[in-house]
Scaffold this motif. Structure first.
Motif, PDB file in Angstrom:
ATOM      1  N   ARG A   1      16.742 -22.881   0.157  1.00 55.48           N
ATOM      2  CA  ARG A   1      16.444 -23.331   1.520  1.00 55.48           C
ATOM      3  C   ARG A   1      17.334 -22.594   2.507  1.00 55.48           C
ATOM      4  O   ARG A   1      18.537 -22.483   2.309  1.00 55.48           O
ATOM      5  N   GLY A   2      16.734 -22.106   3.554  1.00 49.37           N
ATOM      6  CA  GLY A   2      17.489 -21.386   4.567  1.00 49.37           C
ATOM      7  C   GLY A   2      17.385 -19.880   4.454  1.00 49.37           C
ATOM      8  O   GLY A   2      17.669 -19.169   5.421  1.00 49.37           O
ATOM      9  N   ASP A   3      16.982 -19.359   3.295  1.00 49.68           N
ATOM     10  CA  ASP A   3      16.825 -17.914   3.139  1.00 49.68           C
ATOM     11  C   ASP A   3      15.734 -17.386   4.070  1.00 49.68           C
ATOM     12  O   ASP A   3      14.682 -18.022   4.231  1.00 49.68           O
ATOM     13  N   VAL A   4      15.972 -16.217   4.642  1.00 49.97           N
ATOM     14  CA  VAL A   4      14.908 -15.491   5.339  1.00 49.97           C
ATOM     15  C   VAL A   4      14.347 -14.506   4.325  1.00 49.97           C
ATOM     16  O   VAL A   4      15.067 -13.606   3.861  1.00 49.97           O
ATOM     17  N   PHE A   5      13.090 -14.684   3.960  1.00 42.10           N
ATOM     18  CA  PHE A   5      12.548 -13.856   2.883  1.00 42.10           C
ATOM     19  C   PHE A   5      11.240 -13.171   3.277  1.00 42.10           C
ATOM     20  O   PHE A   5      10.505 -13.615   4.137  1.00 42.10           O
ATOM     21  N   VAL A   6      11.011 -12.037   2.614  1.00 47.22           N
ATOM     22  CA  VAL A   6       9.774 -11.274   2.794  1.00 47.22           C
ATOM     23  C   VAL A   6       8.900 -11.521   1.565  1.00 47.22           C
ATOM     24  O   VAL A   6       9.395 -11.582   0.433  1.00 47.22           O
ATOM     25  N   PHE A   7       7.606 -11.638   1.797  1.00 46.98           N
ATOM     26  CA  PHE A   7       6.676 -11.908   0.704  1.00 46.98           C
ATOM     27  C   PHE A   7       5.306 -11.338   1.042  1.00 46.98           C
ATOM     28  O   PHE A   7       4.999 -11.043   2.194  1.00 46.98           O
ATOM     29  N   HIS A   8       4.502 -11.161   0.011  1.00 43.56           N
ATOM     30  CA  HIS A   8       3.127 -10.730   0.211  1.00 43.56           C
ATOM     31  C   HIS A   8       2.317 -11.934   0.677  1.00 43.56           C
ATOM     32  O   HIS A   8       2.319 -12.984   0.027  1.00 43.56           O
ATOM     33  N   PHE A   9       1.653 -11.782   1.810  1.00 46.39           N
ATOM     34  CA  PHE A   9       0.885 -12.863   2.425  1.00 46.39           C
ATOM     35  C   PHE A   9      -0.152 -13.401   1.438  1.00 46.39           C
ATOM     36  O   PHE A   9      -1.029 -12.649   0.995  1.00 46.39           O
TER      37      PHE A   9
ATOM     38  N   SER B   1      -1.951  -7.553   0.577  1.00 49.56           N
ATOM     39  CA  SER B   1      -1.670  -6.208   1.074  1.00 49.56           C
ATOM     40  C   SER B   1      -0.801  -6.252   2.328  1.00 49.56           C
ATOM     41  O   SER B   1      -0.280  -5.224   2.767  1.00 49.56           O
ATOM     42  N   ILE B   2      -0.626  -7.443   2.918  1.00 47.02           N
ATOM     43  CA  ILE B   2       0.168  -7.628   4.131  1.00 47.02           C
ATOM     44  C   ILE B   2       1.481  -8.311   3.766  1.00 47.02           C
ATOM     45  O   ILE B   2       1.502  -9.261   2.981  1.00 47.02           O
ATOM     46  N   ASP B   3       2.576  -7.824   4.321  1.00 48.45           N
ATOM     47  CA  ASP B   3       3.883  -8.446   4.095  1.00 48.45           C
ATOM     48  C   ASP B   3       4.228  -9.364   5.263  1.00 48.45           C
ATOM     49  O   ASP B   3       4.040  -9.005   6.423  1.00 48.45           O
ATOM     50  N   TYR B   4       4.736 -10.543   4.951  1.00 47.76           N
ATOM     51  CA  TYR B   4       5.148 -11.534   5.937  1.00 47.76           C
ATOM     52  C   TYR B   4       6.642 -11.794   5.781  1.00 47.76           C
ATOM     53  O   TYR B   4       7.214 -11.596   4.707  1.00 47.76           O
ATOM     54  N   ILE B   5       7.249 -12.283   6.869  1.00 42.63           N
ATOM     55  CA  ILE B   5       8.645 -12.719   6.800  1.00 42.63           C
ATOM     56  C   ILE B   5       8.762 -14.090   7.453  1.00 42.63           C
ATOM     57  O   ILE B   5       8.279 -14.299   8.568  1.00 42.63           O
ATOM     58  N   LYS B   6       9.357 -15.021   6.741  1.00 48.49           N
ATOM     59  CA  LYS B   6       9.560 -16.388   7.235  1.00 48.49           C
ATOM     60  C   LYS B   6      10.875 -16.911   6.649  1.00 48.49           C
ATOM     61  O   LYS B   6      11.609 -16.198   6.000  1.00 48.49           O
ATOM     62  N   ARG B   7      11.129 -18.188   6.891  1.00 41.58           N
ATOM     63  CA  ARG B   7      12.313 -18.830   6.322  1.00 41.58           C
ATOM     64  C   ARG B   7      11.888 -19.819   5.239  1.00 41.58           C
ATOM     65  O   ARG B   7      10.886 -20.524   5.391  1.00 41.58           O
ATOM     66  N   VAL B   8      12.649 -19.844   4.162  1.00 38.15           N
ATOM     67  CA  VAL B   8      12.389 -20.814   3.096  1.00 38.15           C
ATOM     68  C   VAL B   8      12.796 -22.196   3.583  1.00 38.15           C
ATOM     69  O   VAL B   8      13.960 -22.437   3.902  1.00 38.15           O
TER      70      VAL B   8
ATOM     71  N   LEU C   1      14.468  -8.560 -10.671  1.00 31.90           N
ATOM     72  CA  LEU C   1      13.821  -7.254 -10.708  1.00 31.90           C
ATOM     73  C   LEU C   1      12.348  -7.435 -11.051  1.00 31.90           C
ATOM     74  O   LEU C   1      12.004  -8.185 -11.975  1.00 31.90           O
ATOM     75  N   ARG C   2      11.497  -6.709 -10.332  1.00 35.34           N
ATOM     76  CA  ARG C   2      10.051  -6.876 -10.488  1.00 35.34           C
ATOM     77  C   ARG C   2       9.373  -5.551 -10.782  1.00 35.34           C
ATOM     78  O   ARG C   2       9.818  -4.495 -10.318  1.00 35.34           O
ATOM     79  N   VAL C   3       8.277  -5.625 -11.531  1.00 35.15           N
ATOM     80  CA  VAL C   3       7.490  -4.433 -11.825  1.00 35.15           C
ATOM     81  C   VAL C   3       6.855  -3.949 -10.523  1.00 35.15           C
ATOM     82  O   VAL C   3       6.172  -4.725  -9.837  1.00 35.15           O
ATOM     83  N   PRO C   4       7.094  -2.688 -10.141  1.00 30.49           N
ATOM     84  CA  PRO C   4       6.489  -2.182  -8.901  1.00 30.49           C
ATOM     85  C   PRO C   4       4.971  -2.360  -8.884  1.00 30.49           C
ATOM     86  O   PRO C   4       4.305  -2.251  -9.910  1.00 30.49           O
ATOM     87  N   ILE C   5       4.448  -2.650  -7.725  1.00 29.36           N
ATOM     88  CA  ILE C   5       3.017  -2.866  -7.469  1.00 29.36           C
ATOM     89  C   ILE C   5       2.552  -4.202  -8.039  1.00 29.36           C
ATOM     90  O   ILE C   5       2.038  -5.059  -7.319  1.00 29.36           O
ATOM     91  N   LEU C   6       2.727  -4.422  -9.357  1.00 32.10           N
ATOM     92  CA  LEU C   6       2.269  -5.668  -9.983  1.00 32.10           C
ATOM     93  C   LEU C   6       3.127  -6.851  -9.547  1.00 32.10           C
ATOM     94  O   LEU C   6       2.655  -7.994  -9.511  1.00 32.10           O
TER      95      LEU C   6
ATOM     96  N   MET D   1       0.824  -1.197   0.000  1.00 33.00           N
ATOM     97  CA  MET D   1       0.000   0.000   0.000  1.00 33.00           C
ATOM     98  C   MET D   1       0.867   1.260   0.000  1.00 33.00           C
ATOM     99  O   MET D   1       0.529   2.254  -0.645  1.00 33.00           O
ATOM    100  N   PHE D   2       1.985   1.209   0.721  1.00 31.91           N
ATOM    101  CA  PHE D   2       2.874   2.371   0.743  1.00 31.91           C
ATOM    102  C   PHE D   2       3.493   2.597  -0.628  1.00 31.91           C
ATOM    103  O   PHE D   2       3.650   3.736  -1.071  1.00 31.91           O
ATOM    104  N   ALA D   3       3.862   1.503  -1.288  1.00 28.22           N
ATOM    105  CA  ALA D   3       4.430   1.616  -2.636  1.00 28.22           C
ATOM    106  C   ALA D   3       3.403   2.220  -3.594  1.00 28.22           C
ATOM    107  O   ALA D   3       3.754   3.051  -4.446  1.00 28.22           O
ATOM    108  N   LEU D   4       2.149   1.818  -3.457  1.00 27.78           N
ATOM    109  CA  LEU D   4       1.090   2.370  -4.306  1.00 27.78           C
ATOM    110  C   LEU D   4       0.907   3.857  -4.018  1.00 27.78           C
ATOM    111  O   LEU D   4       0.740   4.668  -4.947  1.00 27.78           O
TER     112      LEU D   4
END
Length: 248
Positions: free
Chosen positions: A106-114, A119-126, A89-94, A2-5
């Motif tokens: 495996r092992g990466d700590v990554f952020v993703f859209h829930f 609209s909510i960002d989550y962080i977990k481990r792959v 590289l990703r298209v912003p918003i889309l 939402m902030f990016a938008l």
């Protein structure tokens, strides 16, 4: 998201006003007359917003850890930086990839859209990549039939809701090339299950295994939901010693 938008909307409006002034309004103003305040603000803010927008979209973005689901690696209140180009590289918003670089490991700590609510960002481990067979039984993780190596580190306690203390055990787990700590609450009810990660998806888990709503509950993380890889803790108001550390 939402902030990016919001930033994109402000960027388009301020840039549009500045362009309109260059092409039309400036020619109609008497020589020597000051720019209208709206034009002045647009000229001032547009370059700054553009730089911030490009950096947040393609280079690095800050996030705040909201909960204890990634303890002991990340604590609630940690402010982290996320590498935005590690996974392409990703298209912003889309969020569609237009230039591939790497894929989560495996092992990466990554952020993703829930997935249930992007609209909510989550962080977990792959934990699982496409094609992996993931099994979680009696608080033990198996990948493709192989039980992951874990070793006991120490007893661990932390405050929960209502000032109650949670008593857990900290273990070190070998996940791919990454050694990292996890928390196990031996008194908590185990959520067991077995699944196979489909193409273009990832299985995510929190390091606080008995206090994390993750892929065991809501399913896989699609490729299009990826935001980036967490790599640096840049601030924590309650614990300055965490500044500069890198979660693994």
């Amino acid at each position: 998201m939402m902030f990016a938008l919001f930033m994109l909307v402000v960027l388009v409006i301020s840039g549009g006003i500045w362009l309109l002034d260059i092409l039309v309004l400036r020619k109609r103003r008497p020589a020597g007359k000051a720019d209208p305040i709206l034009v002045e603000y647009s000229k001032s803010f547009f370059p700054v917003i553009l730089v911030v927008f490009l950096i947040r979209s393609f280079v690095v973005e800050p996030f705040k850890i909201p909960s204890g689901s990634m303890m002991p690696t990340l604590l609630a209140g940690d402010f982290i930086l996320v590498n935005k180009f590690t996974y392409g590289l990703r298209v912003p918003i889309l969020n569609h990839t237009f230039f591939e670089v790497n894929h989560p490991k495996r092992g990466d700590v990554f952020v993703f859209h829930f997935p249930p609510d992007p609209s909510i960002d989550y962080i977990k481990r792959v934990v699982g990549v496409p094609g992996d067979k993931i099994s979680y039984k009696d608080k033990q993780l198996y990948i493709n039939g192989q039980k992951l190596d874990v070793s006991f580190v120490d007893d661990y306690q932390y405050p929960a809701a209502g000032l109650n203390m949670v008593y857990a055990k900290r273990y070190q787990e070998q996940l791919g090339d990454v050694k990292h700590d996890i928390l196990i609450d031996e008194e908590a009810i185990t959520t067991d299950g077995e699944t196979e990660v489909p193409p273009g998806h990832y299985f995510a888990m929190g390091d606080n295994r008995d206090n994390s709503k993750d892929s065991r509950f809501w399913g896989f993380v699609p490729e299009d939901n990826l935001v980036g890889k967490a790599f640096f803790i840049w601030w924590n108001f309650d614990n300055f010693s965490r500044i500069g550390s890198i979660g693994h």
